[in-house]
Design a protein around this motif. Structure first.
Motif, PDB file in Angstrom:
ATOM      1  N   SER A   1     -61.525  14.535  10.135  1.00  0.00           N
ATOM      2  CA  SER A   1     -61.251  15.499  11.191  1.00  0.00           C
ATOM      3  C   SER A   1     -59.745  15.602  11.412  1.00  0.00           C
ATOM      4  O   SER A   1     -59.046  14.590  11.466  1.00  0.00           O
ATOM      5  CB  SER A   1     -61.925  15.047  12.501  1.00  0.00           C
ATOM      6  OG  SER A   1     -61.397  15.729  13.613  1.00  0.00           O
TER       7      SER A   1
ATOM      8  N   HIS B   1     -66.438  13.677  14.199  1.00  0.00           N
ATOM      9  CA  HIS B   1     -67.199  14.302  13.105  1.00  0.00           C
ATOM     10  C   HIS B   1     -68.690  13.983  13.242  1.00  0.00           C
ATOM     11  O   HIS B   1     -69.073  12.821  13.374  1.00  0.00           O
ATOM     12  CB  HIS B   1     -66.694  13.812  11.750  1.00  0.00           C
ATOM     13  CG  HIS B   1     -67.066  14.715  10.616  1.00  0.00           C
ATOM     14  ND1 HIS B   1     -68.368  14.888  10.209  1.00  0.00           N
ATOM     15  CD2 HIS B   1     -66.299  15.515   9.815  1.00  0.00           C
ATOM     16  CE1 HIS B   1     -68.401  15.739   9.193  1.00  0.00           C
ATOM     17  NE2 HIS B   1     -67.154  16.135   8.944  1.00  0.00           N
TER      18      HIS B   1
ATOM     19  N   TYR C   1     -63.033  20.179  10.399  1.00  0.00           N
ATOM     20  CA  TYR C   1     -63.778  18.993  10.004  1.00  0.00           C
ATOM     21  C   TYR C   1     -64.141  19.094   8.529  1.00  0.00           C
ATOM     22  O   TYR C   1     -64.533  20.168   8.058  1.00  0.00           O
ATOM     23  CB  TYR C   1     -65.056  18.851  10.836  1.00  0.00           C
ATOM     24  CG  TYR C   1     -64.809  18.774  12.318  1.00  0.00           C
ATOM     25  CD1 TYR C   1     -64.520  17.561  12.931  1.00  0.00           C
ATOM     26  CD2 TYR C   1     -64.845  19.927  13.109  1.00  0.00           C
ATOM     27  CE1 TYR C   1     -64.283  17.485  14.301  1.00  0.00           C
ATOM     28  CE2 TYR C   1     -64.611  19.864  14.476  1.00  0.00           C
ATOM     29  CZ  TYR C   1     -64.334  18.642  15.062  1.00  0.00           C
ATOM     30  OH  TYR C   1     -64.088  18.566  16.409  1.00  0.00           O
TER      31      TYR C   1
END
Length: 322
Positions: free
Chosen positions: A51, A108, A74
């Protein structure tokens, strides 16, 4: 001579003290490859940016001074698997989620699956950096069960006023409780793994109390450490020095969108090499541009490289010599 891990300082403990021979082989290469200017066929370690988004706004973070180059996002799970699949087939020993200052991996949605996949593919050192603000009991349990090997938790100081001044967006007591609960959970599920490190950036106000910091955490975790403070507001360019960066012989960074970079200090897209969506990491690692950069470092001309000229790591290390 190259100094390996020169910006990192242990106060107590050692999370690198593992018994398995393959891990020891990896750490020996980590020390030896830079000193011998050896690259092997593939990086020993990859910094993987799960991320580029962060939940905090820290006082000492470079993103306060330089807008990051890639859009925020992401890493796709399929892209992550592609990276691991290539590395696993070419001798990759270790990965770290995340790359450094650009993002928080616990944001994430697939972070547990990423850890699990890397372990299934034989990566012996699956490592994570986190600010622990999102480290709930349930997420902690899942990470431990997925096989996480090491976790470094960034936590500044021992008092709320210092911590909250530096970690804007986090509350001292809540995050401290997250850490304690994770330690207790680890001890109940598997006292050996993951190894837990608490570390701080040694800002000018924290450095005088660094001994107290070590004593505060030393009875709870496997290692307590600090990292040199880097003054991102005062980048010094064109510093001529024979200082040589060890990263060039150890590791590379992959951004959330697949760009391969020289190192984890490239927050601004200054020096992207290839993209894993269409090229191999090995191609970038063994390519002409990386060889050019390594050659300039060996010749004491690293200030002539765009990403290295003004690099906070390089600057800090050179100024420490003076």
């Amino acid at each position: 001579m190259i100094e390996v891990n020169a910006n990192f300082h242990t106060l107590s403990g050692n999370i690198m003290n593992r018994k398995d021979d393959t891990f020891r082989e990896y750490r020996k290469k980590w020390e030896d490859w830079p000193k011998n200017f050896h690259t092997g066929d593939f990086p020993l370690h990859l910094d993987i940016e799960a991320s580029s988004v962060c939940n905090l706004r820290c006082e000492f973070c470079e993103t306060n001074y330089d807008k990051i180059g890639t859009k925020y996002g992401y890493m796709g799970f399929d892209l992550f698997k592609k990276i691991i699949d290539e590395g696993a087939g070419l001798g990759l020993y270790a990965i770290k989620l995340n790359s450094g200052a650009r993002g928080e991996p616990l944001l994430h949605k697939n972070i547990v699956e990423m850890v699990e996949y890397a372990k299934q593919k034989g990566i012996i050192d699956v490592y994570m950096n986190t600010n622990a603000a999102l480290l709930t009991k349930e997420l902690g349990r899942r990470l431990i069960e997925a096989g996480l090997d090491r976790i470094s938790i960034s936590f500044e100081g021992t008092k709320a006023e210092i911590y909250e001044k530096n970690r804007i967006g986090a509350k001292f007591e809540k995050v401290r409780r997250n850490i304690i609960e994770f330690i207790e959970l680890r001890n109940s599920l598997n006292p050996e793994m993951p190894k837990i490190r608490i570390q701080t950036v040694a800002t000018p106000e924290i450095l005088p109390t660094i001994k107290e910091y070590g004593e505060y955490w030393s009875k709870l975790v496997d290692e307590v450490a600090f990292i040199d403070f880097k003054d991102y507001s005062n980048k010094k360019k064109d510093l001529v020095s024979d200082w040589i960066c060890p990263y060039l012989w150890q590791r590379m960074m992959i951004t959330w969108d697949g760009n391969i970079s020289v190192c984890g200090f490239d927050y601004t897209d200054n020096h992207r090499l290839e993209n894993v969506k269409k090229d191999s990491i090995q191609k970038a690692w063994k390519g002409k541009e990386m060889e050019r950069i390594r050659k300039l470092h060996r010749e004491g001309k690293s200030h002539m490289i765009a990403i290295c000229n003004g690099c906070p790591f390089r600057t800090t290390e050179i100024l420490k010599r003076k």
